[in-house]
Scaffold this active site. Structure first.
Site, PDB file in Angstrom:
ATOM      1  N   HIS A  18      -2.704   6.650   4.303  1.00 26.29           N
ATOM      2  CA  HIS A  18      -1.267   6.718   4.587  1.00 26.29           C
ATOM      3  C   HIS A  18      -0.694   8.032   4.049  1.00 26.29           C
ATOM      4  O   HIS A  18      -1.135   8.528   3.009  1.00 26.29           O
ATOM      5  CB  HIS A  18      -0.523   5.591   3.858  1.00 26.29           C
ATOM      6  CG  HIS A  18      -0.722   4.225   4.430  1.00 26.29           C
ATOM      7  ND1 HIS A  18      -1.466   3.964   5.547  1.00 26.29           N
ATOM      8  CD2 HIS A  18      -0.214   3.017   4.029  1.00 26.29           C
ATOM      9  CE1 HIS A  18      -1.426   2.656   5.808  1.00 26.29           C
ATOM     10  NE2 HIS A  18      -0.680   2.068   4.901  1.00 26.29           N
TER      11      HIS A  18
ATOM     12  N   CYS B  26       0.800  -1.227   0.000  1.00 25.10           N
ATOM     13  CA  CYS B  26       0.000   0.000   0.000  1.00 25.10           C
ATOM     14  C   CYS B  26       0.837   1.284   0.000  1.00 25.10           C
ATOM     15  O   CYS B  26       0.612   2.189  -0.809  1.00 25.10           O
ATOM     16  CB  CYS B  26      -0.954  -0.002   1.192  1.00 25.10           C
ATOM     17  SG  CYS B  26      -0.195  -0.503   2.750  1.00 25.10           S
TER      18      CYS B  26
END
Lengths: 342, 342
Positions: free
Chosen positions: A242, A129
């Site tokens: 994130h 990710c």
């Protein structure tokens, strides 16, 4: 467009649930849909595209009549079911890290290396990710001049540990407010009002597996083994997006203006960089959508590179959306050449 | 030890309050103590060392009979009161950034450049909090080989915005748990479950003032204008301890072993680096004490430097404790040489 039979493995997890949403949103040409999970979820009913589906326990017989398997289970489970599915002629898009470094497994971010899908032999790996989120802008800069070095520090959301990670941050937030003791289960340490400089386990060189994914996967996706990469991966008390603070050094200097010009036209990226109005990418804003937000773009004061900051939703572009985009590449490639099975 | 008359300006703020605590804990040789603040706090009673003190409104007449002024007010207020105090013969230890770059104002971290105190002409500046925390380990590595380059990304606590910063994180935590709307006042954006890549205002080069403090103050404290430094300063939802992810490059390579050996003996530092047991510095653990915790010490995979991670309490070592340590240097230097006023 040809319709295909799709199965989702790990449909009850955070990424599996999001894959279902993304398939519906993007109107993916699903013929039959099979929802697979471990035994404890068997029998659960899920509404998808206004139709009722029942979750089935995954077994070795689950993959008959499946064209594409979107697998959103951990490496250990993937290593069991991926070979069985491939044996039955299924193309597996695997969200785990089990096969990412195999030579005959392409590792694909559709905006960056879509052509690599063509080389698959049954498995296509969905990258890590943080790597997806960082590479979306970095791959564009790589077009202006080859990247020599990347230095990254991440600010990773609780969602990286799945539903249990997000639930733990939510629960600790509520327990703190109610002056209850905070229970620590999903992470090694308390995540609320704290940051944890560890994501995944440590390897022998003192880096975590997560940090080494950024190193190794970036090189594979950009087809350049010579890029020098160093990463520090840190868990922060954020729910699902994130952030990455990065310095990128290229063979020739790239100006801030050139970088911004290219990034403003790049697929999958939104420049959010109006510092005069205190506007820049933040996880709060980049959650629940597919674009990677890029900002704080400036010359690195310590060298000749660029300094930048990006945020992206870990469950969507960092996992589910990227996997569905890979499936779209398979379908369009299969439509272009009827000889090639998807 | 000679006792001195001490005044604290901004005693009701987070740093002022902590200075009081630290003076008591460290048994600083206080003769008379004067507590100064703005008009709205005048008349408040504070117990210090079991004695009752009354907060006085600061005026131009507040500094008679004061030897050392510990100033914990913002730059604007410091620029008003510091010259008045200096004029009266007071030595001012200023926590603001107002005088940090003045040539005749030493900028001091007692573990690093205590000798610089001797050169003061009435003002000694207390450095920026993140810079103190980062430089404590970096200055030790600088002893092994001169630092050429520092690349830092910070994870800064809400306390950097004072009591109102911490109160905002606390309030947002409670309001979130009670499903109330979150009020944003102390920061530009919501801080709970978010990270904000802005600390202080932006400057013309696209860096914030906070980021430029790390650049300019590190050079001044280490007496080396040639160090190349790049910083990204980020606010995270943590109450009072800052963390910094750093890469440091030196003229000659420094091994992890050498760095650890030296850091393990260094004043003000605690090595917290047992990755096999998932132990590393975290803001949760480094809060409410004076040491800077250092860990994740490893070779930079992208170059020849070292990669490390440190955490320290922003209000204590990042501000109050460092200021009191400077005052201790003044007192001990004044005791050594009776000719020199402290």
């Amino acid at each position: 467009m040809k319709k295909v039979n799709v199965a989702i493995l790990g449909v009850m997890g955070s990424v599996g649930t999001e894959i279902l949403k993304v398939l519906e949103e993007r109107k993916f040409p699903v013929d039959n849909l099979k929802l697979l999970a471990s035994k404890k979820y068997a029998g659960r009913e899920i509404i998808w595209n206004s139709l009722k589906y029942v979750v089935e326990e995954v077994t070795k017989d689950s993959f008959d009549d499946v064209d594409i398997l979107l697998s959103a289970v951990p490496s250990e489970a993937s290593k069991i079911y991926t070979p069985i599915a491939v044996e039955k002629g299924v193309v597996v898009i695997d969200n785990s890290s089990a096969y990412r470094y195999d030579e005959n497994v392409p590792l694909v971010i559709p905006e960056i290396n879509p052509e690599d899908v063509e080389t698959h032999e049954g498995i296509i790996a969905n990258p890590n990710c943080s790597t997806i989120i960082a590479l979306l802008p970095l791959s564009e800069i790589n077009k202006l001049s080859l990247i020599k070095r990347i230095i990254a520090s991440t600010y990773q959301a609780a969602s990286g540990a799945g539903n249990k990670g997000m639930e733990e941050l939510e629960r600790q937030t509520k327990d703190y407010a109610n002056e209850k003791e905070l229970e620590v289960k999903a992470f090694h340490h308390q995540i609320l009002h704290n940051v944890i400089p560890q994501v995944d386990n440590f390897t022998e060189n003192g880096y975590t597996k997560e940090e080494m994914k950024m190193v190794n996967e970036s090189r594979k996706i950009l087809h350049n083994k010579n890029i020098n990469i160093s990463c520090t991966s840190v868990r922060v008390p954020v729910l699902r997006s994130h952030s990455v603070s990065m310095i990128v050094e290229t063979e020739d200097d790239v100006s801030v203006e050139k970088a911004k010009e290219l990034l403003s036209k790049s697929k999958g990226i939104k420049i959010v960089d109006d510092i005069e109005r205190n506007i820049y990418p933040m996880p709060k804003d980049s959650s629940n959508q597919d674009l990677v937000f890029v900002g704080r773009i400036r010359k690195d004061l310590s060298g000749n590179g660029l300094n930048l900051w990006c945020c992206g939703d870990q469950i969507r572009k960092g996992a589910a959306t990227n996997a569905v985009q890979i499936a779209e590449l398979l379908v369009s490639s299969s439509n272009e050449s009827s000889d090639r099975s998807c």
